[in-house]
Motif scaffolding. Structure first.
Motif, short mmCIF file in Angstrom:
data_model
loop_
_atom_site.label_atom_id
_atom_site.label_comp_id
_atom_site.label_asym_id
_atom_site.label_seq_id
_atom_site.Cartn_x
_atom_site.Cartn_y
_atom_site.Cartn_z
N LEU A 441 -1.37 -0.83 -3.00
CA LEU A 441 -0.44 -0.57 -3.35
C LEU A 441 0.72 -0.64 -3.57
O LEU A 441 1.63 -0.52 -4.41
CB LEU A 441 -0.31 -0.58 -1.46
CG LEU A 441 1.18 1.23 -0.78
CD1 LEU A 441 0.81 2.36 -1.11
CD2 LEU A 441 0.61 0.84 1.14
N VAL A 442 0.97 -1.91 -3.96
CA VAL A 442 1.92 -2.90 -3.87
C VAL A 442 1.88 -2.67 -5.58
O VAL A 442 3.39 -2.81 -6.42
CB VAL A 442 1.52 -4.78 -4.34
CG1 VAL A 442 2.09 -5.64 -5.13
CG2 VAL A 442 1.29 -4.87 -2.40
N ALA A 445 2.90 1.94 -9.21
CA ALA A 445 4.99 2.38 -9.83
C ALA A 445 5.42 3.32 -8.51
O ALA A 445 4.91 4.45 -8.28
CB ALA A 445 4.54 2.66 -11.43
N GLY A 446 6.55 3.31 -8.79
CA GLY A 446 7.69 3.97 -8.20
C GLY A 446 7.60 4.05 -6.34
O GLY A 446 8.59 3.86 -6.02
N LEU A 447 7.56 2.62 -5.55
CA LEU A 447 7.64 1.75 -4.46
C LEU A 447 8.30 0.47 -4.45
O LEU A 447 8.31 -0.44 -5.55
CB LEU A 447 6.32 1.56 -3.87
CG LEU A 447 5.38 2.87 -3.28
CD1 LEU A 447 3.85 2.89 -2.90
CD2 LEU A 447 6.87 4.05 -2.76
N THR A 448 9.42 0.47 -3.85
CA THR A 448 10.00 -0.90 -4.01
C THR A 448 9.31 -1.90 -3.07
O THR A 448 8.44 -1.16 -2.25
CB THR A 448 12.12 -0.70 -3.66
OG1 THR A 448 11.63 -0.44 -2.25
CG2 THR A 448 12.26 0.41 -4.91
N PRO A 449 9.64 -3.87 -2.87
CA PRO A 449 8.97 -4.08 -1.77
C PRO A 449 9.35 -3.20 -0.82
O PRO A 449 8.56 -3.96 0.50
CB PRO A 449 9.31 -5.56 -2.05
CG PRO A 449 9.55 -5.30 -3.98
CD PRO A 449 9.77 -3.91 -4.59
N GLU A 453 7.04 -2.55 2.08
CA GLU A 453 7.05 -3.43 3.83
C GLU A 453 7.18 -2.18 4.73
O GLU A 453 6.38 -1.72 5.79
CB GLU A 453 8.11 -4.46 3.05
CG GLU A 453 8.08 -4.84 4.99
CD GLU A 453 9.81 -5.42 5.54
OE1 GLU A 453 9.80 -6.78 5.70
OE2 GLU A 453 10.61 -5.49 5.13
N ALA A 454 7.93 -1.10 4.63
CA ALA A 454 8.25 -0.15 5.89
C ALA A 454 6.93 0.76 5.77
O ALA A 454 5.88 0.58 6.91
CB ALA A 454 8.91 0.57 5.72
N LEU A 455 6.33 0.62 4.82
CA LEU A 455 5.13 1.47 4.65
C LEU A 455 3.60 0.61 5.91
O LEU A 455 3.10 0.94 6.39
CB LEU A 455 4.16 1.65 3.01
CG LEU A 455 4.79 2.88 2.62
CD1 LEU A 455 4.66 3.17 1.08
CD2 LEU A 455 5.14 4.42 3.20
N LYS A 461 -1.52 0.77 4.21
CA LYS A 461 -2.00 -0.46 3.75
C LYS A 461 -3.12 -0.50 1.70
O LYS A 461 -2.65 -1.78 1.59
CB LYS A 461 -2.47 -1.11 4.84
CG LYS A 461 -1.33 -1.12 5.99
CD LYS A 461 -2.31 -2.05 6.64
CE LYS A 461 -1.69 -2.19 8.27
NZ LYS A 461 -2.61 -3.14 9.54
N THR A 462 -2.88 0.98 1.71
CA THR A 462 -3.57 1.44 0.71
C THR A 462 -3.16 2.28 -0.01
O THR A 462 -2.20 3.27 0.68
CB THR A 462 -5.15 1.81 1.27
OG1 THR A 462 -5.37 2.53 1.67
CG2 THR A 462 -5.23 0.15 2.25
#
Length: 539
Positions: A441-442, A445-449, A453-455, A461-462
């Motif tokens: 998940l980290v 691409a397309g998700l900021t830190p 964190e919100a997710l 978490k995956t």
């Protein structure tokens, strides 16, 4: 009495009379008679026998027959209506499974009980035929106006005669405190026609917005001809209504055509609706403009439209606030129904206070994160900067237009903003990893830190967890239940993620996991584009 001793033509004469009275097919009545006679014969010969009766449509002669079917040896259950191949050889030449043997049996005597039973069967069949005819007659009339006669009132509901049966006008579908007496003529809108166990139910309404639209269609020839179209209707039945119209002929004023000479057309509708006041509003594709029209007679100073949330903020002068809201919120409620938007109305003073609060919040953000004095932070906000990302990644030229900012100052500002953002990102990512977020998940691409964190805080978490999410669970949305719109909060809504962006991210994750075939996805997109092109061509 035996059937043979009766006048055989009497059966046909009775069937004709009943069919004519109930306006149904005479064959249906004859079939009901055949079934009732067969039932009476079974009570005489045995319920397990397959006794059938055929009435000649010309002579009225009733023929009673017993039918037996050839079945496999192991399937033989009813010895009175079935027999095996071996048993059938006594009656038939070369019998096969599925063949039937028919033999005539003597007609039965119709005793009092059998005659009563036969009567009940006939009545039941006739009632069913009546219901079918009534349903077939009215199923295609839903959405139209009908004239009816009041028959009676039951618990506030009005039962009316519609010619071929009865219909119901429920008390919540009546306008205000309408009261009717038996024999009164009433005009209603056919809201729904349903086939139920007790027969077709015709539900009428006088409060439906469609009723008003149908009345205008009757009174205004331009609407009937399609020159003018009713785009939306909102009603507070018996009190006030708003109707939005548009003209497809530039030479015809839609509002004037609906009002009529000296208000004759709209007055006819008003009289039918027990004096309900009607505001006729010109439709406009530009939603803010349309809303300004819908809030008439109030004057609007400013409109702010949030298309994603389907909300609109309206600013009015202080003296116009009560007029815009209306008595008990009626005006703004009808305008909201007409436009399909949630409307927030505020005065110019309230809007000024809100803007000042936003200005102070953003000023404090820049003071705390970029170590600026209040004056310099206010300059940034005044130039339209709302967050750190804009300061960090904007073109340097946009910072240089601020008084007192040179290239060195601009570089320093951007460096501080980037350093702060990197620190925030590292802190958010570290916290997410502490919560158990996996690299799949980290590294997506397309998700900021901060999004990751919100997710994680929400249990995602995956990458597999993310791929199972719905777009509205991420971006939020609105749900309408019983006409009331409620907000659905999204996990990533605070990051201003749209439904389209959320849908793209989720589908990308599913493709990466192999849950979705990219070729099928492309084919579906192409089909959707072709459908849109077809609709545009048709328009």
């Amino acid at each position: 009495m035996a059937i043979t001793s009766a006048n055989q033509l009497e059966l046909l004469q009775t069937a004709e009379a009943v069919a004519r009275e109930k306006m149904i097919d005479p064959n249906l009545v004859v079939e009901a008679m055949e079934e009732s006679l067969a039932r009476a014969a079974k009570s005489r010969y045995g319920a397990e026998m397959d006794i059938r009766v055929a009435i000649d449509r010309k002579t009225g002669k009733a023929t009673f027959t017993r039918v037996r079917t050839v079945v496999e040896d192991e399937e033989l259950e009813n010895y009175q209506a079935e027999f095996t191949v071996e048993q059938a050889k006594q009656y038939m030449a070369d019998p096969a499974v599925g063949d039937t043997f028919v033999e005539e049996v003597p007609p039965v005597e119709l005793g009092r009980i059998a005659a009563q039973s036969a009567k009940q069967v006939i009545l039941q069949k006739v009632r069913e035929a009546e219901r079918d005819r009534q349903y077939e007659e009215f199923k295609d009339r839903a959405g139209t106006i009908i004239n009816a006669t009041v028959k009676r009132e039951e618990y506030g509901n009005v039962i009316v005669d519609v010619g071929a049966g009865e219909a119901i006008l429920r008390r919540n579908e009546k306008i205000g405190r309408e009261a009717y007496r038996p024999g009164d003529r009433i005009r209603c809108f056919i809201k729904d026609v349903r086939r139920e166990q007790r027969g077709p139910q015709i539900f009428l309404s006088r409060t439906a917005p469609e009723f008003m639209a149908a009345l205008f269609k009757m009174e205004v020839p331009e609407i009937y001809d399609g020159i003018i179209e009713i785009k939306a209707v909102a009603r507070d039945p018996g009190s006030r209504a708003k109707i939005a119209v548009i003209s497809y002929d530039g030479s015809i004023d839609p509002v004037g055509a609906c009002v009529g000479m000296r208000g004759s057309r709209v007055q006819a509708v008003v009289n039918e609706l027990q004096g309900e006041k009607i505001d006729i509003i010109p439709w406009n594709e530009d939603m803010p403009t349309f809303l300004v029209n819908a809030l008439q007679p109030a004057e609007v100073s400013k409109v702010v439209f949030d298309e994603d949330a389907e909300r609109i903020e309206v600013v009015v002068p202080e003296e116009q606030l009560s007029l815009a809201i209306g008595r008990r919120g009626q005006n703004v409620r009808l305008a909201s129904q007409l436009t399909g938007l949630d409307i927030d109305i505020m005065t110019e003073e309230e809007e000024s206070k809100r803007r000042q609060a936003e200005f102070e919040t953003r000023t404090k953000l820049f003071m705390d994160t970029l170590d600026l004095d209040e004056f310099f932070a206010q300059l940034l906000v005044a130039e339209g900067f709302t967050n750190l990302e804009e300061v960090a990644y904007v073109e340097a030229d946009e910072l240089l237009v601020i008084d007192g900012v040179d290239e060195g100052t601009a570089s320093e500002l951007q460096a501080r903003a980037r350093d702060h953002l990197e620190a925030m990102n590292k802190k958010a990512l570290d916290h997410a990893r502490e919560l158990g977020v996996e690299d799949s998940l980290v590294n997506f691409a397309g998700l900021t830190p901060q999004m990751i964190e919100a997710l994680a805080e929400d249990g995602v978490k995956t990458l597999e967890d993310f791929a199972t999410c719905a777009d509205w669970e991420l971006a939020g949305g609105w749900t309408t239940v019983d006409g009331v719109r409620t907000k659905d909060d999204g996990v990533l809504e605070k990051f201003e993620m749209s439904l389209e962006e959320a849908q793209d991210l989720v589908m990308t994750a599913r493709v990466m996991l192999g849950w979705v075939d990219p070729a099928e996805l492309e084919a579906a997109d192409e089909g959707a584009e072709e459908g849109e092109e077809t609709e545009e061509a048709g328009a």
